[in-house]
Design a protein around this motif. Structure first.
Motif, PDB file in Angstrom:
ATOM      1  N   LEU A 207      23.903  48.483   7.968  1.00 53.88           N
ATOM      2  CA  LEU A 207      24.703  48.646   6.828  1.00 53.88           C
ATOM      3  C   LEU A 207      24.198  48.515   5.430  1.00 53.88           C
ATOM      4  CD1 LEU A 207      28.411  47.334   7.387  1.00 53.88           C
ATOM      5  CD2 LEU A 207      27.656  49.457   6.319  1.00 53.88           C
ATOM      6  N   LEU A 208      23.132  47.270   5.339  1.00 56.15           N
ATOM      7  CA  LEU A 208      22.552  46.797   4.261  1.00 56.15           C
ATOM      8  C   LEU A 208      21.446  47.517   3.802  1.00 56.15           C
ATOM      9  CD1 LEU A 208      23.365  43.070   4.418  1.00 56.15           C
ATOM     10  CD2 LEU A 208      24.382  44.794   2.933  1.00 56.15           C
ATOM     11  N   THR A 209      21.085  48.583   4.521  1.00 50.76           N
ATOM     12  CA  THR A 209      20.001  49.421   4.313  1.00 50.76           C
ATOM     13  C   THR A 209      20.294  50.361   3.203  1.00 50.76           C
ATOM     14  OG1 THR A 209      20.428  51.139   5.814  1.00 50.76           O
ATOM     15  CG2 THR A 209      18.930  49.263   6.610  1.00 50.76           C
ATOM     16  N   GLY A 210      21.685  50.580   3.021  1.00 52.12           N
ATOM     17  CA  GLY A 210      22.266  51.530   2.246  1.00 52.12           C
ATOM     18  C   GLY A 210      22.297  53.136   2.509  1.00 52.12           C
ATOM     19  N   LYS A 211      21.836  53.245   3.542  1.00 48.19           N
ATOM     20  CA  LYS A 211      21.296  54.692   4.452  1.00 48.19           C
ATOM     21  C   LYS A 211      22.452  55.042   5.301  1.00 48.19           C
ATOM     22  CE  LYS A 211      16.453  53.333   4.280  1.00 48.19           C
ATOM     23  NZ  LYS A 211      15.349  53.348   5.133  1.00 48.19           N
ATOM     24  N   MET A 212      23.739  54.353   5.373  1.00 48.95           N
ATOM     25  CA  MET A 212      24.711  54.749   6.162  1.00 48.95           C
ATOM     26  C   MET A 212      25.794  55.446   5.231  1.00 48.95           C
ATOM     27  SD  MET A 212      24.839  51.928   9.102  1.00 48.95           S
ATOM     28  CE  MET A 212      23.321  51.663  10.150  1.00 48.95           C
ATOM     29  N   SER A 213      26.889  56.271   5.901  1.00 44.80           N
ATOM     30  CA  SER A 213      27.687  56.814   5.084  1.00 44.80           C
ATOM     31  C   SER A 213      28.882  56.735   6.134  1.00 44.80           C
ATOM     32  CB  SER A 213      27.553  57.791   4.474  1.00 44.80           C
ATOM     33  OG  SER A 213      27.422  58.897   5.563  1.00 44.80           O
ATOM     34  N   ALA A 214      30.046  57.262   5.740  1.00 46.37           N
ATOM     35  CA  ALA A 214      31.298  57.582   6.578  1.00 46.37           C
ATOM     36  C   ALA A 214      30.996  58.563   7.594  1.00 46.37           C
ATOM     37  CB  ALA A 214      32.458  57.943   5.969  1.00 46.37           C
ATOM     38  N   ALA A 215      29.944  59.610   7.242  1.00 46.37           N
ATOM     39  CA  ALA A 215      29.586  60.599   8.239  1.00 46.37           C
ATOM     40  C   ALA A 215      28.726  60.219   9.195  1.00 46.37           C
ATOM     41  CB  ALA A 215      29.235  61.868   7.448  1.00 46.37           C
ATOM     42  N   THR A 216      28.283  59.114   9.146  1.00 42.63           N
ATOM     43  CA  THR A 216      26.757  58.689  10.366  1.00 42.63           C
ATOM     44  C   THR A 216      27.580  58.357  11.707  1.00 42.63           C
ATOM     45  OG1 THR A 216      25.798  57.344   8.558  1.00 42.63           O
ATOM     46  CG2 THR A 216      25.180  56.899  10.661  1.00 42.63           C
ATOM     47  N   ARG A 217      26.969  58.916  12.368  1.00 40.22           N
ATOM     48  CA  ARG A 217      27.229  58.799  13.745  1.00 40.22           C
ATOM     49  C   ARG A 217      26.137  58.164  14.735  1.00 40.22           C
ATOM     50  NH1 ARG A 217      30.901  59.663  11.556  1.00 40.22           N
ATOM     51  NH2 ARG A 217      32.567  61.197  11.844  1.00 40.22           N
ATOM     52  N   PHE A 218      26.866  57.480  15.550  1.00 41.87           N
ATOM     53  CA  PHE A 218      25.925  56.553  16.417  1.00 41.87           C
ATOM     54  C   PHE A 218      26.077  57.050  17.819  1.00 41.87           C
ATOM     55  CE2 PHE A 218      27.298  54.141  12.988  1.00 41.87           C
ATOM     56  CZ  PHE A 218      26.206  53.469  12.331  1.00 41.87           C
ATOM     57  N   ALA A 219      25.059  56.938  18.843  1.00 43.34           N
ATOM     58  CA  ALA A 219      24.808  57.175  20.100  1.00 43.34           C
ATOM     59  C   ALA A 219      25.906  56.343  20.832  1.00 43.34           C
ATOM     60  CB  ALA A 219      23.427  57.250  20.561  1.00 43.34           C
ATOM     61  N   ALA A 220      26.122  56.960  21.924  1.00 44.54           N
ATOM     62  CA  ALA A 220      27.337  56.197  22.898  1.00 44.54           C
ATOM     63  C   ALA A 220      26.679  54.908  23.273  1.00 44.54           C
ATOM     64  CB  ALA A 220      27.391  57.038  24.146  1.00 44.54           C
ATOM     65  N   ASP A 221      25.405  54.745  23.444  1.00 45.31           N
ATOM     66  CA  ASP A 221      24.952  53.512  23.887  1.00 45.31           C
ATOM     67  C   ASP A 221      24.360  52.581  23.080  1.00 45.31           C
ATOM     68  OD1 ASP A 221      22.749  54.849  23.173  1.00 45.31           O
ATOM     69  OD2 ASP A 221      21.460  54.563  24.961  1.00 45.31           O
ATOM     70  N   ASP A 222      25.034  52.919  21.871  1.00 41.67           N
ATOM     71  CA  ASP A 222      24.454  52.127  20.608  1.00 41.67           C
ATOM     72  C   ASP A 222      25.828  51.330  20.134  1.00 41.67           C
ATOM     73  OD1 ASP A 222      24.203  51.118  17.861  1.00 41.67           O
ATOM     74  OD2 ASP A 222      22.761  53.065  17.336  1.00 41.67           O
ATOM     75  N   HIS A 223      25.472  49.920  20.221  1.00 39.89           N
ATOM     76  CA  HIS A 223      26.749  48.939  20.059  1.00 39.89           C
ATOM     77  C   HIS A 223      27.436  49.140  18.721  1.00 39.89           C
ATOM     78  CE1 HIS A 223      25.116  46.098  16.861  1.00 39.89           C
ATOM     79  NE2 HIS A 223      23.834  46.760  17.277  1.00 39.89           N
ATOM     80  N   ARG A 224      26.678  49.782  17.690  1.00 44.36           N
ATOM     81  CA  ARG A 224      27.589  50.131  16.536  1.00 44.36           C
ATOM     82  C   ARG A 224      28.718  51.100  16.716  1.00 44.36           C
ATOM     83  NH1 ARG A 224      22.058  51.116  13.048  1.00 44.36           N
ATOM     84  NH2 ARG A 224      21.583  52.233  14.834  1.00 44.36           N
ATOM     85  N   ASN A 225      28.372  51.873  17.925  1.00 48.18           N
ATOM     86  CA  ASN A 225      29.610  52.910  18.422  1.00 48.18           C
ATOM     87  C   ASN A 225      30.558  52.020  19.184  1.00 48.18           C
ATOM     88  OD1 ASN A 225      30.975  55.256  18.862  1.00 48.18           O
ATOM     89  ND2 ASN A 225      29.779  55.488  20.735  1.00 48.18           N
ATOM     90  N   PHE A 226      30.270  51.158  20.166  1.00 42.90           N
ATOM     91  CA  PHE A 226      31.245  50.880  21.203  1.00 42.90           C
ATOM     92  C   PHE A 226      31.605  49.394  21.010  1.00 42.90           C
ATOM     93  CE2 PHE A 226      26.849  50.038  23.463  1.00 42.90           C
ATOM     94  CZ  PHE A 226      27.161  48.706  23.417  1.00 42.90           C
ATOM     95  N   ASN A 227      31.159  48.842  20.143  1.00 42.07           N
ATOM     96  CA  ASN A 227      31.188  47.077  19.897  1.00 42.07           C
ATOM     97  C   ASN A 227      32.034  46.758  18.592  1.00 42.07           C
ATOM     98  OD1 ASN A 227      31.315  44.613  21.361  1.00 42.07           O
ATOM     99  ND2 ASN A 227      29.889  43.809  19.591  1.00 42.07           N
ATOM    100  N   ARG A 228      32.444  47.801  17.971  1.00 42.45           N
ATOM    101  CA  ARG A 228      33.100  47.364  16.460  1.00 42.45           C
ATOM    102  C   ARG A 228      34.272  46.505  16.465  1.00 42.45           C
ATOM    103  NH1 ARG A 228      32.801  52.877  12.444  1.00 42.45           N
ATOM    104  NH2 ARG A 228      30.763  53.492  13.202  1.00 42.45           N
ATOM    105  N   GLU A 229      35.161  46.482  17.768  1.00 39.23           N
ATOM    106  CA  GLU A 229      36.004  45.445  17.902  1.00 39.23           C
ATOM    107  C   GLU A 229      35.707  44.424  19.074  1.00 39.23           C
ATOM    108  OE1 GLU A 229      38.648  45.651  15.868  1.00 39.23           O
ATOM    109  OE2 GLU A 229      37.638  47.253  14.766  1.00 39.23           O
ATOM    110  N   GLY A 230      34.579  44.383  19.256  1.00 36.25           N
ATOM    111  CA  GLY A 230      34.192  43.487  20.152  1.00 36.25           C
ATOM    112  C   GLY A 230      34.565  43.632  21.744  1.00 36.25           C
ATOM    113  N   ALA A 231      34.454  44.883  21.864  1.00 38.07           N
ATOM    114  CA  ALA A 231      34.591  45.391  23.523  1.00 38.07           C
ATOM    115  C   ALA A 231      33.487  44.761  24.187  1.00 38.07           C
ATOM    116  CB  ALA A 231      34.681  46.859  23.481  1.00 38.07           C
ATOM    117  N   ALA A 232      32.283  44.626  24.138  1.00 39.88           N
ATOM    118  CA  ALA A 232      31.174  44.300  24.887  1.00 39.88           C
ATOM    119  C   ALA A 232      30.856  42.819  24.467  1.00 39.88           C
ATOM    120  CB  ALA A 232      30.155  45.143  24.830  1.00 39.88           C
ATOM    121  N   PHE A 233      30.979  42.340  23.348  1.00 43.00           N
ATOM    122  CA  PHE A 233      30.367  41.041  23.000  1.00 43.00           C
ATOM    123  C   PHE A 233      30.808  40.677  21.662  1.00 43.00           C
ATOM    124  CE2 PHE A 233      26.761  43.888  22.704  1.00 43.00           C
ATOM    125  CZ  PHE A 233      26.591  44.402  21.443  1.00 43.00           C
ATOM    126  N   ASP A 234      30.594  39.435  21.202  1.00 40.52           N
ATOM    127  CA  ASP A 234      31.327  39.018  19.970  1.00 40.52           C
ATOM    128  C   ASP A 234      31.300  40.307  18.954  1.00 40.52           C
ATOM    129  OD1 ASP A 234      31.416  37.399  17.233  1.00 40.52           O
ATOM    130  OD2 ASP A 234      32.028  36.140  18.751  1.00 40.52           O
TER     131      ASP A 234
END
Length: 327
Positions: A207-234
């Protein structure tokens, strides 16, 4: 590159280190050839501290670091972690037998006789109230399996409890512009006890690279896609536990403070290094150009005090109500 003491170990490590989570997995596609190129670039830039874990790619990143050591003559310090292989991941499972088995596996992966630094890998809070766990680590030091040990924590409470044990040499904790609480109580106490502080997620999952936006998409196996609410770890391990859209808004508020010609990522890591209690920041990288950008943080001038005050004001106003008391 700047070098700072790591606790009472005698190691002096680069203030910008290399986090090997990304080259192990759960950050989308990764290529070992490119990962090795990134590791070599890090050494070229003066990085001598590499942080990994036995679960990063099921040992993949440890094995890459073993190869790096074979291919370079420079002395590097490798910190790994143990504990997350436990299933179930409970405090009672942090036994001498299990820890020894994990250490033996990492010794094999890293092709060494003794591990430089082993960190308990974000164990349940109750582990910090079990002296026998730290007795087991002391035994592994005496046996020559590990040189030093520390902990990787989720909460400030855990960090403060951990450093009551005299053998703990380092604490890895999330600290960045979006997560500022560790500086209040923990940093002064760590400095008093001469305990190293390893600041992880310095870029808040990118996030703090300043290179992301609301349109940024992450791969299915990227924790930034599947762990935003702590589904896999803290939850705090993904975007520092900050709501993604709120994080984007805060980044835009920070952007005017970044000096011209300086990347936001490097600048926010320089902000972390303003804390003399911090030994190093641990940014991840998968490509050489990312390493270059990360390493540049060590070359930046100090952040002016008026800018430091403005960053704190933004945190207090936008983020404190959402994250400060959670970790």
């Amino acid at each position: 590159m700047e070098y700072r003491p790591l606790g009472r170990t005698g190691f002096r490590v680069s203030s910008v280190s290399f986090g090997a989570w990304a080259i192990g997995g759960t950050w989308g596609d990764v290529d070992d050839k490119e990962s090795l190129a990134a590791l070599h670039r890090a050494v070229d830039r003066g990085v001598n501290f590499f942080d990994t874990a036995d679960v990063y790619g099921d040992g993949r990143s440890e094995r890459l670091l073993a190869r790096l050591r074979r291919e370079r003559r420079e002395e590097i310090v490798v910190a790994t972690k143990a504990g997350r292989r436990l299933s179930p991941h409970t405090a009672a499972s942090y036994s001498e037998g299990n820890l020894t088995a994990f250490i033996e596996r990492s010794l094999k992966n890293l092709e060494t006789d003794a591990l430089d630094l082993v960190q308990l890998h974000c164990p349940p809070t109750d582990v910090y109230y079990r002296p026998e766990v730290f007795d087991a680590l002391d035994g592994l030091v005496k046996a020559g399996k590990i040189r030093f040990y520390g902990v990787s924590v989720e909460r400030v409470e855990e960090a403060l409890k951990a450093i009551e044990y005299p053998g703990v040499q380092s604490v890895q904790i999330i600290y960045n512009v979006l997560r500022q609480r560790p500086a209040e109580l923990f940093f002064p106490e760590a400095k008093r006890r001469q305990v190293g502080v390893l600041a992880r997620l310095p870029l808040s999952s990118g996030l703090l690279t300043g290179k992301m936006s609301a349109a940024t998409r992450f791969a299915a196996d990227d924790h930034r896609n599947f762990n935003r609410e702590g589904a896999a770890f803290d939850k705090g391990e993904t975007f520092s536990g900050v709501d993604y859209n709120l994080g984007l808004e805060v980044v835009e508020e920070l952007r005017p403070l970044v000096p011209a010609g300086v990347s936001m990522g490097a600048w926010t890591m320089r902000w972390i290094l303003m804390q003399d209690a911090v030994t190093c920041v641990i940014p991840g990288a998968k490509r050489p150009e990312q390493v270059d950008e990360n390493a540049s943080a060590a070359d930046l001038p100090p952040v002016p005090q008026e800018t430091m005050a403005k960053i704190r004001e933004i945190y207090d106003r936008r983020l404190r109500p959402h994250v400060h008391q959670l970790w």
